[in-house]
Motif scaffolding. Sequence first.
Motif, PDB file in Angstrom:
ATOM      1  N   PRO A  87       0.732  -1.089  -0.035  1.00 34.21           N
ATOM      2  CA  PRO A  87       0.053  -0.179  -0.064  1.00 34.21           C
ATOM      3  C   PRO A  87       0.912   1.323  -0.081  1.00 34.21           C
ATOM      4  CG  PRO A  87      -0.773  -1.846   1.689  1.00 34.21           C
ATOM      5  CD  PRO A  87       0.450  -2.009   1.025  1.00 34.21           C
ATOM      6  N   ALA A  88       0.356   2.262  -0.814  1.00 34.62           N
ATOM      7  CA  ALA A  88       1.118   3.380  -0.991  1.00 34.62           C
ATOM      8  C   ALA A  88       1.141   4.246   0.236  1.00 34.62           C
ATOM      9  CB  ALA A  88       0.702   4.289  -2.045  1.00 34.62           C
ATOM     10  N   SER A  89      -0.080   4.050   1.155  1.00 36.97           N
ATOM     11  CA  SER A  89      -0.215   4.747   2.334  1.00 36.97           C
ATOM     12  C   SER A  89       0.841   4.329   3.270  1.00 36.97           C
ATOM     13  CB  SER A  89      -1.421   4.444   2.901  1.00 36.97           C
ATOM     14  OG  SER A  89      -1.803   3.115   3.213  1.00 36.97           O
ATOM     15  N   ILE A  90       1.364   2.961   3.302  1.00 38.64           N
ATOM     16  CA  ILE A  90       2.066   2.431   4.206  1.00 38.64           C
ATOM     17  C   ILE A  90       3.407   2.748   4.071  1.00 38.64           C
ATOM     18  CG2 ILE A  90       3.282   0.151   4.705  1.00 38.64           C
ATOM     19  CD1 ILE A  90       0.726   0.678   6.357  1.00 38.64           C
ATOM     20  N   THR A  91       3.953   2.886   2.390  1.00 37.21           N
ATOM     21  CA  THR A  91       5.339   3.035   2.418  1.00 37.21           C
ATOM     22  C   THR A  91       5.173   4.819   2.895  1.00 37.21           C
ATOM     23  OG1 THR A  91       5.129   1.612   0.324  1.00 37.21           O
ATOM     24  CG2 THR A  91       6.832   3.361   0.260  1.00 37.21           C
ATOM     25  N   LEU A  92       4.394   5.330   2.381  1.00 42.40           N
ATOM     26  CA  LEU A  92       4.628   7.031   2.595  1.00 42.40           C
ATOM     27  C   LEU A  92       4.609   7.254   4.250  1.00 42.40           C
ATOM     28  CD1 LEU A  92       2.244   9.098   0.157  1.00 42.40           C
ATOM     29  CD2 LEU A  92       4.823   9.257   0.706  1.00 42.40           C
ATOM     30  N   ALA A  93       3.809   6.649   4.915  1.00 40.03           N
ATOM     31  CA  ALA A  93       3.762   6.694   6.221  1.00 40.03           C
ATOM     32  C   ALA A  93       5.097   6.300   6.892  1.00 40.03           C
ATOM     33  CB  ALA A  93       2.706   6.118   7.029  1.00 40.03           C
ATOM     34  N   GLN A  94       5.807   5.286   6.663  1.00 40.87           N
ATOM     35  CA  GLN A  94       7.098   4.556   7.098  1.00 40.87           C
ATOM     36  C   GLN A  94       8.216   5.615   6.675  1.00 40.87           C
ATOM     37  OE1 GLN A  94       6.584   0.567   5.464  1.00 40.87           O
ATOM     38  NE2 GLN A  94       7.665   0.154   7.556  1.00 40.87           N
ATOM     39  N   GLY A  95       8.208   6.368   5.456  1.00 39.78           N
ATOM     40  CA  GLY A  95       9.138   7.011   4.928  1.00 39.78           C
ATOM     41  C   GLY A  95       9.079   8.570   5.728  1.00 39.78           C
ATOM     42  N   ILE A  96       7.817   9.177   5.792  1.00 36.83           N
ATOM     43  CA  ILE A  96       7.796  10.058   6.671  1.00 36.83           C
ATOM     44  C   ILE A  96       8.109   9.882   8.142  1.00 36.83           C
ATOM     45  CG2 ILE A  96       5.710  11.485   8.054  1.00 36.83           C
ATOM     46  CD1 ILE A  96       4.212  10.994   5.318  1.00 36.83           C
ATOM     47  N   ALA A 162       5.517 -12.181   4.388  1.00 34.69           N
ATOM     48  CA  ALA A 162       4.616 -12.794   3.205  1.00 34.69           C
ATOM     49  C   ALA A 162       3.186 -12.828   3.408  1.00 34.69           C
ATOM     50  CB  ALA A 162       5.166 -14.269   3.038  1.00 34.69           C
ATOM     51  N   SER A 163       2.866 -13.020   4.669  1.00 35.72           N
ATOM     52  CA  SER A 163       1.468 -13.245   5.011  1.00 35.72           C
ATOM     53  C   SER A 163       0.969 -11.603   4.742  1.00 35.72           C
ATOM     54  CB  SER A 163       1.153 -13.230   6.665  1.00 35.72           C
ATOM     55  OG  SER A 163       1.860 -12.472   7.440  1.00 35.72           O
ATOM     56  N   LEU A 164       1.553 -10.558   4.862  1.00 37.21           N
ATOM     57  CA  LEU A 164       0.986  -9.262   4.562  1.00 37.21           C
ATOM     58  C   LEU A 164       0.580  -9.175   3.227  1.00 37.21           C
ATOM     59  CD1 LEU A 164       3.791  -7.187   6.358  1.00 37.21           C
ATOM     60  CD2 LEU A 164       1.418  -7.637   7.268  1.00 37.21           C
ATOM     61  N   PHE A 165       1.337  -9.540   2.269  1.00 33.03           N
ATOM     62  CA  PHE A 165       0.888  -9.751   0.937  1.00 33.03           C
ATOM     63  C   PHE A 165      -0.379 -10.458   0.404  1.00 33.03           C
ATOM     64  CE2 PHE A 165       5.128  -8.438   0.977  1.00 33.03           C
ATOM     65  CZ  PHE A 165       5.476  -7.340   0.087  1.00 33.03           C
ATOM     66  N   TYR A 172      -4.783  -0.668   5.416  1.00 35.55           N
ATOM     67  CA  TYR A 172      -3.627  -0.094   5.636  1.00 35.55           C
ATOM     68  C   TYR A 172      -3.326  -0.772   7.146  1.00 35.55           C
ATOM     69  CZ  TYR A 172      -6.608   3.523   7.430  1.00 35.55           C
ATOM     70  OH  TYR A 172      -7.583   4.170   8.045  1.00 35.55           O
ATOM     71  N   LYS A 173      -4.370  -0.744   7.933  1.00 35.77           N
ATOM     72  CA  LYS A 173      -4.394  -1.030   9.417  1.00 35.77           C
ATOM     73  C   LYS A 173      -3.741  -2.304   9.633  1.00 35.77           C
ATOM     74  CE  LYS A 173      -8.313   1.781  10.914  1.00 35.77           C
ATOM     75  NZ  LYS A 173      -9.480   1.815  11.762  1.00 35.77           N
ATOM     76  N   GLY A 174      -4.261  -3.233   9.055  1.00 39.27           N
ATOM     77  CA  GLY A 174      -3.681  -4.629   8.972  1.00 39.27           C
ATOM     78  C   GLY A 174      -2.457  -4.878   8.400  1.00 39.27           C
ATOM     79  N   TRP A 175      -1.857  -3.715   7.569  1.00 42.08           N
ATOM     80  CA  TRP A 175      -0.428  -3.765   7.232  1.00 42.08           C
ATOM     81  C   TRP A 175       0.611  -3.376   8.284  1.00 42.08           C
ATOM     82  CZ3 TRP A 175       3.168  -5.001   3.360  1.00 42.08           C
ATOM     83  CH2 TRP A 175       2.735  -5.472   2.300  1.00 42.08           C
ATOM     84  N   PRO A 191       2.645   0.665  15.100  1.00 40.25           N
ATOM     85  CA  PRO A 191       1.447   0.439  14.292  1.00 40.25           C
ATOM     86  C   PRO A 191       0.584   1.817  14.484  1.00 40.25           C
ATOM     87  CG  PRO A 191       1.890  -1.670  15.425  1.00 40.25           C
ATOM     88  CD  PRO A 191       2.877  -0.703  15.910  1.00 40.25           C
ATOM     89  N   LYS A 192       0.379   2.228  15.701  1.00 38.45           N
ATOM     90  CA  LYS A 192      -0.410   3.389  16.073  1.00 38.45           C
ATOM     91  C   LYS A 192       0.051   4.560  15.162  1.00 38.45           C
ATOM     92  CE  LYS A 192      -2.520   1.704  20.209  1.00 38.45           C
ATOM     93  NZ  LYS A 192      -2.767   2.307  21.761  1.00 38.45           N
ATOM     94  N   LYS A 193       1.401   4.782  15.421  1.00 38.31           N
ATOM     95  CA  LYS A 193       2.048   5.929  14.695  1.00 38.31           C
ATOM     96  C   LYS A 193       1.861   6.134  13.193  1.00 38.31           C
ATOM     97  CE  LYS A 193       5.619   6.547  18.008  1.00 38.31           C
ATOM     98  NZ  LYS A 193       7.043   6.322  18.280  1.00 38.31           N
ATOM     99  N   LEU A 194       1.827   4.807  12.596  1.00 42.86           N
ATOM    100  CA  LEU A 194       1.690   4.658  11.232  1.00 42.86           C
ATOM    101  C   LEU A 194       0.212   5.018  10.897  1.00 42.86           C
ATOM    102  CD1 LEU A 194       3.806   1.597   9.895  1.00 42.86           C
ATOM    103  CD2 LEU A 194       4.203   3.838   9.644  1.00 42.86           C
TER     104      LEU A 194
END
Length: 281
Positions: A87-96, A162-165, A172-175, A191-194
Amino acid sequence: MKLRIIISVLLLAFLASCSSSRRTTQKKRKPGVVVNEPKPKKLPSVKQIQHVRKLEKGNKKLNRHTLKYIREYAPIAVLEMIEYKIPASITLAQGILESGNGRSQLALKSKNHFGIKCHRGWKGERVYHDDDEKGECFRKYRYVQTSYKDHSKFLSGRKRYASLFKLRKTDYKGWARGLKKAGYATDKKYPKKLIKIIQDYKLYEFDKLKKRDMARFVKDEKKKPKKEPKLKKQIPDYYQVKKGDTLYSISKKFNISVALIKEMNGLKSNTLSIGQRLLVK
């Protein structure tokens, strides 16, 4: 008397061996080889500018550095989502979160936005920073896009993720929870921060995009005449310390934390000197 001499000699030999051991450890810090990274291409629009404008209208208190980060890197996150199903939201949130909006020392000097460590098999350039342990090895990149690509390969190439995919791209919450469960981060609140970042900045909107949407956006951009953006008052990259300044007063002046100022400038203490130049942007 002889016993004292023997003890002194043994003690000196022990200290010398410790010093030698420390020097040996430092010598193992290899800079790595320069990897030939492909030069980034111009990225297609994902309507990130319009997205940020809506956020700014709805909430004036949102962090301007986070908004700038979204404008700059949302297209990369969406492209990575299309190719790797993250998810783009996960990648962006992690980068931020992990790069301090692209302003941490590791991000600024090494283009490493996800704190990816060297790990076994990494032959590229490297830098050393204190993290979970002192002087840990981190990957160094030439381009931020390479950092994003490496992040995608890191998650998609390891069995523990692997389970995430198997989750939906929009989950995004599950990720976020799955990353913590799989051992990506040691922070219990990770997880809460993301999730908070994703919800505050509505990053989940990018998860809905598909490849055909990006092609359509490009056509729309070509049709519309480009308007020159209004220039806002620029905050200088550096600030020169004046009499009476403290790290706290400077952090309030430029709306950044004391910890981030210290990290960006490599400060070990809160002591400042008049005329000292500090990176504040």
